[in-house]
Scaffold this active site. Structure first.
Site, PDB file in Angstrom:
ATOM      1  CG  ASP A   1     -23.993 -22.315 -30.662  1.00 54.19           C
ATOM      2  OD1 ASP A   1     -23.146 -21.630 -30.058  1.00 54.19           O
ATOM      3  OD2 ASP A   1     -25.032 -22.731 -30.121  1.00 54.19           O
TER       4      ASP A   1
ATOM      5  CG  HIS B   1     -14.168 -17.179 -30.450  1.00 58.94           C
ATOM      6  ND1 HIS B   1     -15.461 -17.622 -30.667  1.00 58.94           N
ATOM      7  CD2 HIS B   1     -14.170 -16.612 -29.214  1.00 58.94           C
ATOM      8  CE1 HIS B   1     -16.213 -17.320 -29.619  1.00 58.94           C
ATOM      9  NE2 HIS B   1     -15.442 -16.719 -28.722  1.00 58.94           N
TER      10      HIS B   1
ATOM     11  CG  LEU C   1     -20.771 -18.507 -51.926  1.00 59.31           C
ATOM     12  CD1 LEU C   1     -22.118 -19.191 -51.768  1.00 59.31           C
ATOM     13  CD2 LEU C   1     -19.727 -19.159 -51.023  1.00 59.31           C
TER      14      LEU C   1
END
Length: 243
Positions: free
Chosen positions: A12, A29, A123
């Protein structure tokens, strides 16, 4: 250090970061995507097994169309550019969310990345795209109801294990640690069922400013937590309650 097996991050603050720099939200962004790449690699190299990033929520579709279009373009470019690196880092990629709303070219890039990394064993990177936890739970209830109606299940068969196995996140384990940046302290429709016993770490740092050092601070804080899952720790002295 006691590391979480699964970290989920609500990334955020991209828009606010850009506004503070008097730049358009889109600039934030783009910067946020670069930060995500660094944090993905950092988690992989620290031995984290699962990482879920809240990349685009169902509510994000209500943002201005120009911003939504750019976010989709950023995602497509990221996947095309970074899939080879994911393979190199032995990172397996998958997605949760409503893919029916994702533009066809982006969906194709997602499919290619999933296929290219399918054999990776390090991962497990999950992007939550067009994702909303209430919608996920609603879909799960609907699917279980359909199976009961079809005679495949009885009402007595419905338990936590069945619900877990019907959620879109299955078989990924529930997140041990949920990180949210930018100072907000809420889940925002993210992994509501799965977060039942997650540890939370909130930081005022805006996502574009989030670094590996901030990640390490979150990991250090997690390692200090006592996770009882509703039980009593073996270190607790219960004698004081006996009188």
């Amino acid at each position: 250090m006691n590391l979480p097996k699964h970290i989920a991050i609500i990334m955020d603050g991209n828009g606010r970061w850009a506004q503070l720099k008097r730049r358009p939200r889109t600039f934030g962004h783009i910067k946020g995507t670069r930060v995500a790449k660094k944090i993905i690699t950092a988690c992989s190299r620290r031995g984290i097994k699962n990482l879920t990033l809240y990349a685009f929520s169902t509510e994000n579709w209500f943002r201005p169309q120009a911003e939504v279009s750019l976010l989709m373009q950023i995602l497509r470019r990221y996947l095309k550019r970074e899939t080879e690196n994911l393979v190199k880092e032995n990172i397996r990629f998958s997605v949760i969310g409503d893919m029916s709303r994702i533009p066809a070219d982006v969906a194709k890039a997602i499919e290619n990345s999933i296929e290219a990394t399918a054999q990776c064993t390090g991962l497990h990177l999950v992007f939550a795209l067009s994702y909303g936890s209430r919608q996920e739970i609603t879909n799960t209830v609907r699917e279980i109801a359909r199976r009961v109606e079809a005679g495949e299940l009885s009402a007595d068969d419905v338990d936590e294990s069945l619900i877990n196995s019907t959620l879109s996140t299955y078989p990924t384990p529930d997140p041990d640690l949920i990180i949210r940046t930018s100072g907000e302290q809420r889940l925002s429709n993210f992994l509501l069922w799965q977060a039942a016993y997650s540890e939370f770490y909130f930081t005022d740092v805006l996502w574009p400013n989030f670094t590996e050092s901030h990640l390490d601070e979150a990991l250090a804080a997690f390692s200090m937590r006592q996770r009882r899952f509703g039980k009593v720790s073996s270190n607790d002295n219960m004698e004081k309650f006996s009188n």
